[in-house]
Design a protein around this motif. Structure first.
Motif, PDB file in Angstrom:
ATOM      1  N   SER A 196     -71.233 -27.228  14.400  1.00  0.00           N
ATOM      2  CA  SER A 196     -71.530 -28.565  13.867  1.00  0.00           C
ATOM      3  C   SER A 196     -72.928 -28.551  13.280  1.00  0.00           C
ATOM      4  N   ALA A 197     -73.148 -29.429  12.317  1.00  0.00           N
ATOM      5  CA  ALA A 197     -74.458 -29.507  11.673  1.00  0.00           C
ATOM      6  C   ALA A 197     -75.531 -29.969  12.648  1.00  0.00           C
ATOM      7  N   THR A 198     -75.158 -30.806  13.613  1.00  0.00           N
ATOM      8  CA  THR A 198     -76.138 -31.344  14.557  1.00  0.00           C
ATOM      9  C   THR A 198     -76.670 -30.277  15.513  1.00  0.00           C
ATOM     10  N   SER A 199     -75.952 -29.167  15.657  1.00  0.00           N
ATOM     11  CA  SER A 199     -76.417 -28.110  16.559  1.00  0.00           C
ATOM     12  C   SER A 199     -77.347 -27.114  15.866  1.00  0.00           C
ATOM     13  N   ILE A 200     -77.564 -27.285  14.567  1.00  0.00           N
ATOM     14  CA  ILE A 200     -78.494 -26.421  13.837  1.00  0.00           C
ATOM     15  C   ILE A 200     -79.905 -26.979  14.004  1.00  0.00           C
ATOM     16  N   PRO A 201     -80.827 -26.207  14.559  1.00  0.00           N
ATOM     17  CA  PRO A 201     -82.175 -26.739  14.798  1.00  0.00           C
ATOM     18  C   PRO A 201     -82.947 -26.954  13.510  1.00  0.00           C
ATOM     19  N   SER A 202     -83.879 -27.876  13.580  1.00  0.00           N
ATOM     20  CA  SER A 202     -84.761 -28.117  12.438  1.00  0.00           C
ATOM     21  C   SER A 202     -85.917 -27.125  12.475  1.00  0.00           C
ATOM     22  N   ALA A 203     -86.650 -27.057  11.374  1.00  0.00           N
ATOM     23  CA  ALA A 203     -87.816 -26.174  11.324  1.00  0.00           C
ATOM     24  C   ALA A 203     -88.839 -26.578  12.371  1.00  0.00           C
ATOM     25  N   ASN A 204     -88.996 -27.882  12.601  1.00  0.00           N
ATOM     26  CA  ASN A 204     -89.957 -28.357  13.599  1.00  0.00           C
ATOM     27  C   ASN A 204     -89.542 -27.967  15.009  1.00  0.00           C
ATOM     28  N   GLN A 205     -88.258 -28.019  15.315  1.00  0.00           N
ATOM     29  CA  GLN A 205     -87.792 -27.611  16.639  1.00  0.00           C
ATOM     30  C   GLN A 205     -88.087 -26.140  16.899  1.00  0.00           C
ATOM     31  N   ILE A 206     -87.990 -25.341  15.864  1.00  0.00           N
ATOM     32  CA  ILE A 206     -88.301 -23.920  15.993  1.00  0.00           C
ATOM     33  C   ILE A 206     -89.812 -23.725  16.145  1.00  0.00           C
ATOM     34  N   LYS A 207     -90.592 -24.395  15.317  1.00  0.00           N
ATOM     35  CA  LYS A 207     -92.045 -24.267  15.387  1.00  0.00           C
ATOM     36  C   LYS A 207     -92.602 -24.764  16.710  1.00  0.00           C
ATOM     37  N   ASP A 208     -91.961 -25.798  17.291  1.00  0.00           N
ATOM     38  CA  ASP A 208     -92.446 -26.381  18.548  1.00  0.00           C
ATOM     39  C   ASP A 208     -91.915 -25.678  19.787  1.00  0.00           C
ATOM     40  N   GLY A 209     -91.166 -24.602  19.606  1.00  0.00           N
ATOM     41  CA  GLY A 209     -90.683 -23.833  20.743  1.00  0.00           C
ATOM     42  C   GLY A 209     -89.513 -24.443  21.465  1.00  0.00           C
ATOM     43  N   LYS A 210     -88.849 -25.408  20.862  1.00  0.00           N
ATOM     44  CA  LYS A 210     -87.663 -26.005  21.483  1.00  0.00           C
ATOM     45  C   LYS A 210     -86.411 -25.188  21.176  1.00  0.00           C
ATOM     46  N   SER A 211     -86.397 -24.532  20.021  1.00  0.00           N
ATOM     47  CA  SER A 211     -85.296 -23.641  19.654  1.00  0.00           C
ATOM     48  C   SER A 211     -85.872 -22.235  19.493  1.00  0.00           C
ATOM     49  N   LEU A 212     -85.480 -21.343  20.401  1.00  0.00           N
ATOM     50  CA  LEU A 212     -86.054 -19.998  20.445  1.00  0.00           C
ATOM     51  C   LEU A 212     -85.099 -18.906  19.975  1.00  0.00           C
ATOM     52  N   GLN A 213     -83.833 -19.247  19.852  1.00  0.00           N
ATOM     53  CA  GLN A 213     -82.809 -18.215  19.706  1.00  0.00           C
ATOM     54  C   GLN A 213     -83.062 -17.244  18.561  1.00  0.00           C
ATOM     55  N   VAL A 214     -83.111 -17.750  17.349  1.00  0.00           N
ATOM     56  CA  VAL A 214     -83.233 -16.856  16.193  1.00  0.00           C
ATOM     57  C   VAL A 214     -84.600 -16.164  16.132  1.00  0.00           C
ATOM     58  N   PRO A 215     -85.734 -16.863  16.326  1.00  0.00           N
ATOM     59  CA  PRO A 215     -87.011 -16.130  16.271  1.00  0.00           C
ATOM     60  C   PRO A 215     -87.160 -15.062  17.352  1.00  0.00           C
ATOM     61  N   ILE A 216     -86.668 -15.340  18.570  1.00  0.00           N
ATOM     62  CA  ILE A 216     -86.744 -14.326  19.622  1.00  0.00           C
ATOM     63  C   ILE A 216     -85.825 -13.155  19.297  1.00  0.00           C
ATOM     64  N   TYR A 217     -84.632 -13.447  18.789  1.00  0.00           N
ATOM     65  CA  TYR A 217     -83.712 -12.366  18.418  1.00  0.00           C
ATOM     66  C   TYR A 217     -84.291 -11.513  17.290  1.00  0.00           C
ATOM     67  N   LEU A 218     -85.006 -12.139  16.372  1.00  0.00           N
ATOM     68  CA  LEU A 218     -85.653 -11.369  15.311  1.00  0.00           C
ATOM     69  C   LEU A 218     -86.702 -10.417  15.888  1.00  0.00           C
ATOM     70  N   LYS A 219     -87.478 -10.898  16.863  1.00  0.00           N
ATOM     71  CA  LYS A 219     -88.475 -10.036  17.500  1.00  0.00           C
ATOM     72  C   LYS A 219     -87.804  -8.890  18.247  1.00  0.00           C
ATOM     73  N   ILE A 220     -86.727  -9.180  18.939  1.00  0.00           N
ATOM     74  CA  ILE A 220     -86.021  -8.153  19.699  1.00  0.00           C
ATOM     75  C   ILE A 220     -85.466  -7.080  18.771  1.00  0.00           C
ATOM     76  N   MET A 221     -84.824  -7.506  17.680  1.00  0.00           N
ATOM     77  CA  MET A 221     -84.269  -6.521  16.746  1.00  0.00           C
ATOM     78  C   MET A 221     -85.371  -5.751  16.026  1.00  0.00           C
ATOM     79  N   GLN A 222     -86.510  -6.383  15.812  1.00  0.00           N
ATOM     80  CA  GLN A 222     -87.644  -5.663  15.241  1.00  0.00           C
ATOM     81  C   GLN A 222     -88.048  -4.510  16.165  1.00  0.00           C
ATOM     82  N   ASN A 223     -88.043  -4.757  17.478  1.00  0.00           N
ATOM     83  CA  ASN A 223     -88.363  -3.707  18.444  1.00  0.00           C
ATOM     84  C   ASN A 223     -87.292  -2.616  18.468  1.00  0.00           C
ATOM     85  N   ILE A 224     -86.028  -3.050  18.459  1.00  0.00           N
ATOM     86  CA  ILE A 224     -84.921  -2.086  18.513  1.00  0.00           C
ATOM     87  C   ILE A 224     -84.890  -1.230  17.255  1.00  0.00           C
ATOM     88  N   PHE A 225     -85.190  -1.847  16.107  1.00  0.00           N
ATOM     89  CA  PHE A 225     -85.160  -1.136  14.822  1.00  0.00           C
ATOM     90  C   PHE A 225     -86.482  -0.441  14.480  1.00  0.00           C
TER      91      PHE A 225
END
Length: 321
Positions: A196-225
């Motif tokens: 659903s569209a409502t479950s997609i976090p906003s840029a502010n939610q990501i910047k404020d640390g409320k939505s961590l999923q994608v930025p943390i996964y990017l860091k993890i894959m950066q380490n793995i790769f």
């Protein structure tokens, strides 16, 4: 109740950390006290069940065609859907769905299933928009439902102060940029499916640390790769809701695709966003270890399964007296 001493060695999932970010008391009730919410029987297909079905169907679809593919992007096989084969793809999706979804003789449940597999359903919506997206998208999918940190081998992330957190999880999809850059780096994005569209976090939610999923996964894959010289390029959310009116709503990038076309300034902001997300995750971890579980009133309170016991509304009422 979970052994408090074990918290210092705990391996976290992103869901747990985001739960704590939203409300520390809800995290305590669910993950520490292990209080089971009231069980209710729902004759409809829940959003969680819908999401699980779609994840499984798309994973098996892509796995099937990647295995058949003769196309390689660096050492990875990849597969991009082709407009001319759309009927074949749709038939394969429906074949997988029929094997995945268990029939239930309840009319409202059957109606919900039809919204997935029927005419103009979620699967048809997905394949139409996936094809349309690739006309202006320079990333190809290489990995699906990629698990990390499992079987007592968590991934450890450190911040600039040397503090660390152990993470495990599963990434819906990883995509590589199709063109090699002058700096010889290979850029990737992490993708996440949403129903659903409502479950997609906003840029502010990501910047404020409320939505961590994608930025943390990017860091993890950066380490793995790391040994492959792969670098994070951004994050994308795929909206699988078939009610959308335009393919433009199919994919959202609140974490902007900063590489490889971005300026040095934008690239710096992007990388700092990832570092900040690690800091937020470690901060939540430390608060959990220090047993900070005060309730926090949010918009999610009215849907919370623990609202009857947290007494946040009563506390608010007493303060207003």
């Amino acid at each position: 109740m979970q052994n408090i001493e074990n918290l210092k060695n705990k391996t976290y999932t992103i869901t747990e950390l985001e739960t704590y970010a939203e409300c520390a008391f809800r995290y305590f009730a669910k993950n520490i006290a292990k209080i089971s919410p009231e069980i209710t029987f729902d004759k409809t297909l829940s959003s969680l069940e819908t999401g699980n079905y779609l994840h499984s169907i798309l994973y098996k679809f892509y796995s099937y065609y990647c295995n058949l593919s003769q196309n390689f992007l660096y050492e990875f096989k990849y597969f991009d859907v082709d407009d001319k084969d759309k009927p074949i793809y749709l038939n394969k999706l429906l074949e997988i769905a029929n094997n995945e979804i268990k029939p239930v003789d309840i009319p409202i449940y059957q109606y919900e299933i039809e919204k997935i597999v029927g005419k103009n359903g979620k699967l048809e919506f997905w394949i139409n928009n996936e094809i349309e997206k690739l006309k202006q998208w320079n990333f190809s999918s290489i990995l699906f439902e990629y698990s990390f940190g499992m079987k007592n081998s968590p991934i450890e992330l450190k911040n600039s102060y040397g503090k660390c957190i152990k993470i495990r999880g599963k990434i819906d999809r990883i995509e590589l940029y199709n063109f090699k850059q002058n700096d010889n780096k290979i850029y990737f994005v992490v993708a996440d499916y949403k129903t659903s569209a409502t479950s997609i976090p906003s840029a502010n939610q990501i910047k404020d640390g409320k939505s961590l999923q994608v930025p943390i996964y990017l860091k993890i894959m950066q380490n793995i790769f790391e040994n492959k010289n792969f670098q994070p390029a951004g994050g994308v959310y795929y909206n699988l809701a078939s009610e959308l009116n335009s393919h433009k709503d199919f994919y959202k990038t609140p974490i902007k695709i900063c590489f490889p076309e971005g300026t040095d300034e934008k690239q710096g902001e992007f990388l700092q966003l990832l570092e900040n997300s690690v800091d937020y995750a470690i901060n939540y971890k430390e608060k959990i270890e220090n047993l900070f579980f005060a309730p926090n009133e949010t918009n999610a309170c009215k849907y919370c399964e623990y609202s009857r016991i947290c007494r946040i509304k009563e506390k608010k009422y007493n303060l207003q007296k």
